[in-house]
Design a protein around this motif. Structure first.
Motif, PDB file in Angstrom:
ATOM      1  N   GLY A  20      69.507  35.153 -10.771  1.00 16.01           N
ATOM      2  CA  GLY A  20      70.697  35.755 -11.365  1.00 16.01           C
ATOM      3  C   GLY A  20      71.676  34.503 -11.785  1.00 16.01           C
ATOM      4  N   LYS A  21      71.247  33.386 -11.433  1.00 19.74           N
ATOM      5  CA  LYS A  21      72.065  32.099 -11.812  1.00 19.74           C
ATOM      6  C   LYS A  21      71.298  31.381 -13.002  1.00 19.74           C
ATOM      7  N   LEU A  22      70.274  32.130 -13.425  1.00 23.31           N
ATOM      8  CA  LEU A  22      69.446  31.342 -14.640  1.00 23.31           C
ATOM      9  C   LEU A  22      70.524  31.264 -15.909  1.00 23.31           C
ATOM     10  N   LYS A  23      70.445  29.962 -16.837  1.00 19.70           N
ATOM     11  CA  LYS A  23      71.198  29.916 -17.772  1.00 19.70           C
ATOM     12  C   LYS A  23      70.142  29.527 -18.880  1.00 19.70           C
ATOM     13  N   VAL A  24      69.076  28.831 -18.649  1.00 15.91           N
ATOM     14  CA  VAL A  24      68.025  28.451 -19.739  1.00 15.91           C
ATOM     15  C   VAL A  24      66.762  28.842 -19.280  1.00 15.91           C
ATOM     16  N   LEU A  25      66.167  29.944 -20.323  1.00 16.99           N
ATOM     17  CA  LEU A  25      64.743  30.135 -20.113  1.00 16.99           C
ATOM     18  C   LEU A  25      63.949  30.065 -21.167  1.00 16.99           C
ATOM     19  N   ASN A  26      62.712  29.485 -21.150  1.00 24.39           N
ATOM     20  CA  ASN A  26      62.011  28.932 -22.295  1.00 24.39           C
ATOM     21  C   ASN A  26      60.636  29.746 -21.893  1.00 24.39           C
ATOM     22  N   LEU A  27      60.463  30.722 -22.863  1.00 26.07           N
ATOM     23  CA  LEU A  27      59.107  31.543 -23.015  1.00 26.07           C
ATOM     24  C   LEU A  27      58.364  31.224 -24.123  1.00 26.07           C
TER      25      LEU A  27
END
Length: 403
Positions: free
Chosen positions: A231-238
């Motif tokens: 829930g604290k994730l700010k940056v996600l690279n997929l």
């Protein structure tokens, strides 16, 4: 009237240290060779604050680590490793950052001999492209580097879900994790990180940045795990994750802390996926859907409706046209960077719409936009905040060239 001449040699060491702190690393080393007074001033810890020492470890050098410690240097990058890694760890017991990127000869055995006790000061560890590293090393890291906040494992292709279980068990303070091209990692491993297997591992629930680029085994189930546990994730690279689809965007759309999402070259993401993102509770400031060839003008309408707070938007090589630009620009008041390179349907009309409405733009990429002309470019260059304009393959015809 008596007038005293002031020479640089008269300056107090504290003043010299302040001056030397503004020099680049090479010049810091050079001033230390001028005279004894300058050497002493240049060794003040304030001069070297935040500096990363770049070392070739080839032969024994008894003065190396005492010298680094005297200057207060706590960040090290190893450019070539021909000695034992334990030589570094023993020489710098208060090390905070260790960069071993590209040390191809580093093995589990070498890392195991180095990490034999707690190293509470170490916050950043970069093992990118250390291709011989396996889950065994992650076990050591999880056991002895409990305060680690940044772990770079890009290109460590022997890492598996078991290694991620160990990370999820031991590294609860981790803020950033890079798993680029870790080809064996699947939904199970992402579940471990997200705290889905609490009986075995608590998870890395403080993660703020997660890079999963080119992890080909991941599916939408991974995104479900991420949305539930991180829930604290700010940056996600997929980017380049071909196994995720529009359905996975439903899970991501509920991640209210997420600021930046990279879906570059995710072939199964279409306008429907963008609709899911726009209808959720996201407050994205950055979105990259470049080379998603199922993204079209309808996506731009969805973005204008639900993702209008974006500051950066990348749509390179997407099937968008002037019509899509027209449906988007009036709502995107905060947009500063727009990348529409290789969007070959964009014409001067689209550029005029951008120039009229996206007045906060500081950068635009028009590489390979073959239908634009000098007229459209003149409008773009009048944007008041524009600093970066990338044209690349675009060429004026002879009649358009300024004489």
């Amino acid at each position: 009237m008596f007038q005293m001449e002031t020479h640089v040699s008269c300056l107090f060491p504290e003043i010299l240290a302040i001056i030397f702190s503004y020099l680049d690393v090479k010049d810091k080393g050079r001033v230390a060779q001028v005279c004894a007074a300058w050497r002493d001033a240049s060794y003040h810890k304030s001069v070297w604050r935040g500096v990363e020492a770049k070392l070739h470890l080839r032969r024994a050098n008894p003065s190396l680590f005492p010298s680094l410690q005297t200057r207060g240097i706590k960040k090290v990058q190893i450019l070539s490793l021909r000695r034992s890694l334990s030589y570094v760890i023993q020489g710098m017991p208060h090390i905070e950052s260790l960069n071993l990127c590209g040390c191809f000869n580093l093995t589990d055995n070498g890392l195991g001999h180095a990490f034999v006790q707690d190293i509470p000061s170490l916050r950043v560890l970069n093992l990118s492209l250390c291709k011989q590293i396996t889950d065994s090393s992650l076990g050591r890291i999880a056991q002895y580097l409990k305060n680690l906040e940044v772990l770079e494992l890009g290109g460590c292709s022997n890492i598996t879900n078991t290694g991620l279980l160990l990370v999820a068990w031991g590294l609860h303070r981790l803020r950033s994790l890079n798993l680029r091209s870790c080809r064996h990692v699947s939904d199970v491993g992402i579940g471990h990180l997200s705290g889905m297997t609490r009986s075995a591992a608590e998870g890395c629930l403080s993660l703020e940045k997660l890079t999963l680029q080119d992890c080909q085994k991941l599916t939408d189930l991974s995104l479900k795990h991420v949305s539930k546990g991180l829930g604290k994730l700010k940056v996600l690279n997929l980017s380049f994750c071909g196994g995720i689809s529009d359905a996975g965007m439903i899970h991501l759309s509920q991640m209210s802390q997420l600021c930046s999402l990279n879906l570059r070259s995710c072939d199964n993401i279409s306008d429907t996926g963008i609709m899911h993102l726009a209808m959720g509770s996201l407050r994205l400031s950055g979105l990259d859907v470049s080379f998603c060839d199922k993204i079209g003008d309808q996506s731009l309408a969805y973005i204008a409706q639900g993702l209008y707070q974006l500051k950066s938007l990348s749509l390179c090589s997407c099937h968008i046209s002037d019509d899509g630009i027209n449906r988007m620009v009036r709502q995107m008041h905060e947009l500063k960077t727009l990348n529409i390179g290789q969007c070959v349907r964009i014409t001067d009309k689209g550029l005029e719409l951008i120039a009229d409405h996206l007045t906060q733009l500081t950068g635009i990429d028009l590489y390979g936009c073959t239908k634009i002309t000098k007229r459209g470019l003149e409008r773009i260059t009048q944007l008041p905040c524009l600093k970066v304009l990338n044209l690349g393959l675009w060429q004026m015809t002879e009649s358009e060239k300024v004489r």
